[in-house]
Design a protein around this motif. Structure first.
Motif, PDB file in Angstrom:
ATOM      1  N   THR A   1     -21.654  -6.988   1.935  1.00  0.00           N
ATOM      2  CA  THR A   1     -21.099  -7.003   3.286  1.00  0.00           C
ATOM      3  C   THR A   1     -19.791  -6.205   3.334  1.00  0.00           C
ATOM      4  O   THR A   1     -18.911  -6.383   2.515  1.00  0.00           O
ATOM      5  CB  THR A   1     -20.846  -8.450   3.725  1.00  0.00           C
ATOM      6  N   ARG A   2     -19.726  -5.318   4.300  1.00  0.00           N
ATOM      7  CA  ARG A   2     -18.531  -4.467   4.431  1.00  0.00           C
ATOM      8  C   ARG A   2     -17.391  -5.245   5.073  1.00  0.00           C
ATOM      9  O   ARG A   2     -17.626  -6.122   5.907  1.00  0.00           O
ATOM     10  CB  ARG A   2     -18.836  -3.258   5.324  1.00  0.00           C
ATOM     11  N   HIS A   3     -16.185  -4.851   4.730  1.00  0.00           N
ATOM     12  CA  HIS A   3     -15.018  -5.529   5.302  1.00  0.00           C
ATOM     13  C   HIS A   3     -15.052  -5.493   6.830  1.00  0.00           C
ATOM     14  O   HIS A   3     -14.726  -6.467   7.494  1.00  0.00           O
ATOM     15  CB  HIS A   3     -13.713  -4.888   4.813  1.00  0.00           C
TER      16      HIS A   3
ATOM     17  N   VAL B   1      -7.173  -5.467   5.168  1.00  0.00           N
ATOM     18  CA  VAL B   1      -7.505  -4.570   4.053  1.00  0.00           C
ATOM     19  C   VAL B   1      -7.428  -3.128   4.545  1.00  0.00           C
ATOM     20  O   VAL B   1      -8.117  -2.748   5.486  1.00  0.00           O
ATOM     21  CB  VAL B   1      -8.928  -4.843   3.520  1.00  0.00           C
ATOM     22  N   GLY B   2      -6.617  -2.352   3.888  1.00  0.00           N
ATOM     23  CA  GLY B   2      -6.572  -0.907   4.106  1.00  0.00           C
ATOM     24  C   GLY B   2      -6.625  -0.516   5.575  1.00  0.00           C
ATOM     25  O   GLY B   2      -6.056  -1.180   6.435  1.00  0.00           O
TER      26      GLY B   2
ATOM     27  N   ALA C   1      -3.608  -7.923  -5.881  1.00  0.00           N
ATOM     28  CA  ALA C   1      -2.963  -7.879  -4.574  1.00  0.00           C
ATOM     29  C   ALA C   1      -3.981  -7.849  -3.439  1.00  0.00           C
ATOM     30  O   ALA C   1      -3.612  -7.699  -2.275  1.00  0.00           O
ATOM     31  CB  ALA C   1      -2.049  -6.657  -4.482  1.00  0.00           C
ATOM     32  N   ALA C   2      -5.243  -7.997  -3.751  1.00  0.00           N
ATOM     33  CA  ALA C   2      -6.275  -7.899  -2.717  1.00  0.00           C
ATOM     34  C   ALA C   2      -6.291  -9.161  -1.855  1.00  0.00           C
ATOM     35  O   ALA C   2      -6.040 -10.269  -2.332  1.00  0.00           O
ATOM     36  CB  ALA C   2      -7.631  -7.665  -3.354  1.00  0.00           C
TER      37      ALA C   2
ATOM     38  N   ALA D   1      -0.741  -5.415  -0.335  1.00  0.00           N
ATOM     39  CA  ALA D   1       0.461  -6.197  -0.057  1.00  0.00           C
ATOM     40  C   ALA D   1       1.398  -6.207  -1.263  1.00  0.00           C
ATOM     41  O   ALA D   1       0.951  -6.201  -2.407  1.00  0.00           O
ATOM     42  CB  ALA D   1       0.059  -7.617   0.295  1.00  0.00           C
ATOM     43  N   ILE D   2       2.702  -6.242  -0.981  1.00  0.00           N
ATOM     44  CA  ILE D   2       3.668  -6.545  -2.042  1.00  0.00           C
ATOM     45  C   ILE D   2       3.423  -7.988  -2.476  1.00  0.00           C
ATOM     46  O   ILE D   2       3.372  -8.309  -3.649  1.00  0.00           O
ATOM     47  CB  ILE D   2       5.115  -6.393  -1.532  1.00  0.00           C
ATOM     48  N   ALA D   3       3.262  -8.832  -1.484  1.00  0.00           N
ATOM     49  CA  ALA D   3       2.873 -10.219  -1.748  1.00  0.00           C
ATOM     50  C   ALA D   3       2.246 -10.773  -0.485  1.00  0.00           C
ATOM     51  O   ALA D   3       2.501 -10.278   0.618  1.00  0.00           O
ATOM     52  CB  ALA D   3       4.081 -11.058  -2.143  1.00  0.00           C
ATOM     53  N   GLY D   4       1.410 -11.784  -0.671  1.00  0.00           N
ATOM     54  CA  GLY D   4       0.799 -12.419   0.482  1.00  0.00           C
ATOM     55  C   GLY D   4       0.388 -13.838   0.132  1.00  0.00           C
ATOM     56  O   GLY D   4       0.343 -14.219  -1.049  1.00  0.00           O
TER      57      GLY D   4
END
Ligand code: FAD
Ligand code: FES
Ligand code: FES
Lengths: 795, 159, 257
Positions: free
Chosen positions: C38-40, C63-64, C84-85, C155-158
């Motif tokens: 499944t695509r994002h 995402v992106g 980081a995903a 993300a730097i962070a999430g």
């Protein structure tokens, strides 16, 4: 007279560029074309002990492999820009020693790029690592590791240039503001990377290059010297160029491609990939500037003392350029009577520095405009007011600055006032105060600048003590073809500036026909385009030299048309006009001849020409801007020639929890004299401003201590996207220059110069309650967070 | 290396080619089909210059292998161009001066095309979001946003 | 990875043509089963995902950029295991189960056991991810927050999280997952502890943020220092907890818990 100039004629280029029918370097096909790849040093500094290419050469599909030794054996070293006490030999591939990570040591030509890259893995190089020198202040120390031990130093140029009574001004001053500013390495990074196709004709012993190099005049000289062939056997062609901004120049790549082509006896293309581009093509100098500003209590700035260390990386092709340009822009539009500038141009084991939108001026402006912001705060004067007190006034034009630059025209106070108005300065100041009480961190940054255009190469004499090249000039050709339409070309290959359109507008006005009938050649071809050593796409020079070249050539054609028409119509030249594609006798409707008919006479029916008139309707002209003069006895020089100016007002908001900076509004008011095509001018301002915002917020080439670049892809080296910048709001004033043919001035760099300072000033303004001083860029969210965290508790 | 035969539709034309497994879609389009309107600016999927439409949705042609596209329909800038003249989007780019060097333009057009196909009345923020993955080093994006807005309005008006 | 020449596989298998790997299906328990391919973009637009796993849809939207979301797959994102995903963290918060298939047959693995290190998972070399089960019932109390250098960047962070109330309205259980803060998505168990049993008051949320900062040990890289990431994890934990509370309040009275 000027029916077309001054209007926003939609661009002629767009028909091909919006449909995918442009011809960029990578689109150029040649029969039998091979693809090159370069093996690059993994070390920032190392001795090359041995290179073994035998395995690579044996790989099927590989046609040629060359190393530095081959380059040294078959070419002369690349001529350095400035002479050094001992000659420094620099070839297209590293010989004996590598001096930055990413420096090419070998090159392969193969049937496709993938095969060439496979071959690189089969080249074995033995290195003996040497200590890297990454920081320019370390590099100038006597015990620093040396890039060129024979030279005995890493400093290519050190000098102090002083103008006016600096010591006296500092003695008289009520106060001195002293600060140290730093600028990071960043680059304009055109979306198309740099490269070349080289083709060798063994029968003629000559080479043809297709390249997106933006200084063809200069590059052709280097190629001829290094390849040891007469310039007449070289041909250089530029197709459509996907952005340049100063970055697109590296004679070494053309030479390596030429050697491969000669060896393989097939044309060879080398085009950087993005990692190579970011690692090894060209960064703006990073550096450190110590600035002292002497002022009176009323805010008058009396003098500036600057010590500037420019980190050139391993740059022998264009060192000192950043220093020189900073010198010419020290006073940044202000009436500052005395200045002293101590310059260091320093080699380090990093990517070569070089031209980049604004060259040096963004840092100079950053330092001066940051200092003005700090002074305003110190004296508790509104930052706009402080600037208004110090500007060179419109009545002072033309005004000569202490180092010899001449501000030719403009109204700097009016420019700032218009910007404040457009920005709605008073309202935002109130909103800022209200927001502050509610805990919002809003900041307003003002930065203003001058933007010079046209480089006078004589200024290098300040460094070298001799004159190798001088002045500022360009050449153009205008030819009315036998069908009465016009072809034109110029030695300045465009890279997005829309020259095909603007030149058509100019020629259309001069000759009296529609721009649709003026066909300007794409790019450059040394075999057909008129050119000079000074030719090229650099230094904002279009308005200063190129326009004059086009007008000069067009007028020669116009005069000849008139003479032929006068002869044919049996009228006197003063009684004729050229309009709507024909020559007409004034006051006698119906008495005229079409251009097609006149061209028929010129090319075919030459017995119909006036006695003694040469057949044909073609003219070349080179325009030398008269402002360029040799260096004066007091070391004053107009290093650049005419000056646009701009005022930026930037509104930022800072998230106090994360430190994130958001630009809410950015207003630019600029004055580039006569706007030849207002839509193109506005586009330039948008684009260059965003270059400035990128440098302010995101972009940074970071090296580790070992000289490895840590930000070598567009995932780590961050360019602004559409989501990072606001709709730039632009307005303009128009004070034509008396010193350029149509009154136009430079517009390509303007936004990039004060942009970083405007953002920094806004961020500092937002953080004023915390006593933060912004001394360097980019202002990342982490840095802002640290400032907030480390700030003393707010009063 | 053995070749893989791939059948796909490019700009409405059925195409069958034997390709090396490592041939990217970008190289396949540019080198094998000579559709050089698709540009490569980073070959990492980050700059957006190589953006094309695969089955109507934007994709980075530098991140796809040609061999993956069996049965797919690929549209490039050449396919977005009418036989005569310019499309409404291209016209708007021209009129709004939304390009300078033009290197990013084919990718921008693909992203804008996808946006307007789904949402002909985008806000400026939605436009910026749609082209947020496409870098332009020349225009500062202002005129690109205006052009897409204008094209949307015209397409709407024409319906 | 291949474009950066970081991996140079000798053989590459394209699994796009395997139809069993696609599709989004509602589960009887109110959850959803999502095929690995499944695509994002499909996660973003699917009404089923939106209704049953809104956290995942929101994470996917982060995402992106569009063209990346159009091609990137849920299975690819999990298997690639970038620390980081967004999607792996969201699925840990949703306590998903992974359906894995290999020569030895099909197995199910709790997502908590899937990520074993930097870019490393419990997938065998001969196994593929087939589907992802997100259990029901849907959470009304969820939050997602990240900070990236630019919109669309990793993300730097999430932090992604859910908070589930008991009958008295107190938080019965919470799962807060930080990404970009370690070598894999990590549960913030002390922060969760600070929320459980509370009404998600502002004080409890502040405490949770402080706990999150204390328990995580983020890496340094060119984009941010460990210190800054730690601070962000605290701030984002607070944001997520507050969003969960507010969403829950807004949904009060609705059948989801
Ligand atoms: C420019 C850019 C920006 C991005 N930004 C983000 C971002 O902000 N956040 C984010 O989370 N991601 C981001 N990504 C990653 C992207 O969203 C994809 O999720 C990721 O690249 C995986 O892609 P894919 O699904 O095509 O898998 P592939 O690239 O095809 O595969 C990735 C790995 O997973 C393996 N794999 C794939 N599917 C399966 C399966 N079903 N079973 C077992 N193994 C499998 C492959 O063998 C490979 O090792 C970005 C990518 C790019 C190029
Ligand atoms: S070339 Fe494909 S995204 Fe840059
Ligand atoms: S127009 Fe040059 S990159 Fe966009």
């Amino acid at each position: 007279m000027t029916r077309w100039v001054g209007t926003s004629v939609p661009r002629k280029e767009d028909a091909r560029l919006t449909t995918g029918r442009g011809l960029f370097l990578d689109d150029v096909g040649r029969p039998g074309l091979l693809h090159a790849a370069m093996l690059r040093s993994p070390h920032a500094h190392a001795r090359i002990v041995a290179i073994d290419t035998t395995e690579a050469a044996r790989l099927p599909g590989v046609h040629a492999v060359i190393t530095g030794a081959d380059a040294a054996a078959s070419t002369a070293p690349i001529r350095p820009l400035i002479p050094t006490p001992v000659p420094l030999h620099d070839w297209c591939l590293a010989v004996d020693r590598v001096r930055y990570a990413g420096e090419p040591v070998a090159a392969v030509a193969a049937v496709d790029r993938a095969t060439a890259e496979d071959a690189l893995e089969r080249i074995h190089v033995e290195y003996e690592p040497l200590p890297a020198v990454v920081d320019p202040e370390t590099a100038i120390r006597p015990d620093a590791p040396l890039l060129y031990p024979d030279l005995g130093t890493n400093v290519l140029w050190h000098d102090v240039l002083s103008y006016g009574d600096v010591a006296g001004a500092f003695a008289r001053a009520d106060g001195v503001l002293a600060e140290r500013f730093e600028i990071q390495r960043y680059a304009s990074t055109p979306l198309e990377t740099f490269g070349a196709i080289a083709e060798y004709d063994a029968g003629l012993d000559g080479y043809t290059f297709w390249t997106n190099d933006q200084r063809p005049g200069l590059t052709l000289g280097i190629l001829a010297e290094s390849l040891r062939v007469p310039q007449a056997r070289l041909r250089l062609i530029s197709p459509d160029v996907g952005g340049a901004f100063g970055n697109k120049r590296r004679p070494a790549y053309l030479l390596a491609s030429a050697l491969l082509a000669r060896r393989a006896r097939r044309p060879v293309k080398y085009l950087e990939d993005r990692i190579e581009n970011l690692t090894a093509l060209m960064h703006a100098c990073n550096g450190v500037m110590d600035l002292e500003l002497a002022y009176r209590k009323d805010g008058t700035v009396l003098a500036l003392r600057v010590r500037d260390i420019a980190d050139e990386g391993k740059n022998l092709v264009s060192p000192t350029q950043h220093n020189l340009i900073k010198l010419g822009n020290l006073v940044n539009g202000y009436r500052i009577g005395a200045v002293s500038y101590e310059a260091y141009s320093v080699l380090t084991t990093k990517c070569p520095s070089g031209a980049n939108r604004g060259i040096g001026k963004p840092f100079m402006c950053f330092a001066v405009e940051r200092a003005m912001a700090l002074l305003a705060r110190r004296l508790d004067v509104d930052p706009a007011e402080l600037r208004l007190r110090n500007y060179v006034g419109p009545g002072d034009m033309p005004y000569t600055t202490p180092p010899g630059a001449q501000y030719d025209s403009g109204d700097y106070p009016a420019t700032l006032r218009r910007a404040l108005e457009r920005f709605d300065y008073t309202t935002w100041r109130e909103e800022q105060a209200r927001g502050r009480r509610a805990g919002r961190l809003l900041g307003i940054g003002i930065a203003t600048s001058v933007e010079p255009a046209g480089t006078n190469l004589a200024s290098y004499e300040l460094i070298t003590g001799r004159r190798a090249a001088s002045g500022s000039a360009e050449a153009a050709m205008v030819r009315m073809e036998p069908d009465g339409q016009v072809r034109a070309s110029i030695g300045d290959p465009a890279s997005g500036q829309g020259y095909e359109t603007v030149i058509a507008q100019i020629v259309a006005d001069e000759l009296g026909l529609a721009p649709a009938h003026v066909h300007v050649e794409r790019g450059f071809d040394s075999a057909t385009t008129p050119w000079l050593y000074l030719s090229g796409n650099y230094s904002n020079k279009f308005s200063v030299t190129d326009v004059g070249a086009v007008i000069g050539a067009a007028r020669k054609v116009r005069d000849k048309l008139l003479r032929i028409a006068a002869h044919r119509l049996e009228a006197a030249v003063p009684d004729l006009e050229l309009a709507d594609g024909e020559a007409r006798v004034l006051g006698l409707p119906g008495r005229g001849l079409s251009f097609r008919e006149l061209a028929r006479t010129a090319y075919a029916d030459v017995l119909g020409l006036p006695p003694g008139e040469e057949p044909g309707l073609e003219a070349r002209h080179a325009h030398q801007n008269p402002l360029a003069q040799p260096v004066g006895p007091d070391r004053r020089v107009r290093s650049q020639l005419v000056f646009s100016n701009a005022a930026h007002c930037c509104l930022v908001e800072i998230d106090r929890r994360t430190g994130q900076v958001k630009i809410l509004k950015h207003v630019v008011v600029h004055d580039c004299g006569r706007e030849l095509n207002p839509a193109i001018v506005e586009g330039m301002v948008h684009g260059s401003t965003v270059h400035g915002l990128g440098a302010a917020l995101l972009e940074e080439f970071r090296y580790d201590e070992g000289g490895q670049l840590l930000t070598a892809t567009f995932m780590d080296y961050l360019k602004p996207t559409a989501l990072d910048v606001p709709d730039i709001e632009v307005d303009h004033l128009e004070h034509p220059s008396p010193f350029t043919p149509l009154g136009a001035k430079g517009v390509g760099e303007g936004g990039a110069i004060p942009g970083p300072a405007a953002v920094a000033n806004a961020v500092e303004d937002a953080l004023a309650p915390f006593g933060v001083v912004v001394r360097s860029l980019p202002v990342t969210s982490e840095r802002v967070w640290r400032w907030l965290r480390d700030a003393p508790p707010a009063p | 290396m053995s070749l893989i035969t791939v059948r796909l539709t490019v700009n409405g034309r059925q195409t069958e080619r034997a390709v090396s497994p490592r041939r990217s879609l970008a190289d396949f389009l540019r080198e094998d089909l000579e559709l050089t309107g698709t540009h490569v600016g980073c070959e990492h999927g980050v700059c957006g210059a190589c953006t094309v439409l695969v089955d109507g949705r934007t994709a980075r042609s530098c991140l796809l292998f040609a061999a993956q596209l069996e049965g797919a329909a690929v549209t490039t800038v050449e396919g977005l161009t009418p036989a005569e003249g310019l499309s409404p989007l291209q016209t708007a780019f021209h009129e709004c001066h939304a390009l300078q060097c033009g290197f990013c333009t084919p990718g921008m057009l693909a992203a804008a095309h996808e946006l307007l196909a789904e949402n002909p009345t985008p806000t400026r923020d939605e436009i910026r979001d749609a082209i947020g993955g496409n870098l332009c080093m020349c225009t500062g994006y202002v005129n690109i946003v205006r052009a897409i807005e204008l094209a949307g309005a015209r397409i709407r008006g024409a319906r | 990875m291949m474009n950066m020449r970081l991996v140079r596989p000798a053989r590459l298998v394209d699994i796009n043509a395997v139809p069993e790997l696609s599709g989004i299906a509602a589960r009887a328990d109110g959850g959803v089963t999502i095929g690995a391919l499944t695509r994002h973009t499909d996660l973003v637009v699917s009404p089923v995902v939106h209704d049953r796993a809104a956290l995942l849809a929101t994470a996917a939207a982060h995402v992106g950029h569009r063209a990346i979301r159009n091609r990137g797959t849920l299975g690819g994102s999990l298997a690639h295991a970038d620390p980081a995903a967004e999607l792996p963290a969201a699925l840990v918060a949703l306590d998903a189960t992974l359906v894995i298939e290999g020569p030895r047959g099909r197995r199910r693995l709790a997502i908590a056991d899937f990520f074993v290190g930097l870019l490393t998972t419990a997938l065998g070399a001969d196994e593929i991810l087939v589907a992802i089960d997100v259990p029901g019932p849907p959470h009304a109390g969820w939050g997602f927050a990240e900070l990236a250098r630019r919109a669309g960047d990793f993300a730097i962070a999430g932090v992604a999280g859910i908070a589930r109330p008991d009958d008295s309205g107190r938080c019965r259980d919470a799962r807060l997952v930080a990404f970009g803060a370690a070598d894999r998505p990590v549960r913030l168990r002390s922060a969760e502890g600070a929320l459980i049993g509370t009404t998600l008051s502002d004080e409890a949320i502040t405490r949770a943020g402080a706990e999150a900062a204390r328990e995580c040990d983020p890496p340094d890289d060119v984009h941010a220092s460990s210190e800054y990431r730690r601070h962000l994890v605290a701030v984002l934990t607070e944001d997520v907890a507050r969003a969960a509370r507010d969403r829950r309040a807004a949904a009060a009275g609705s059948p989801c818990r």
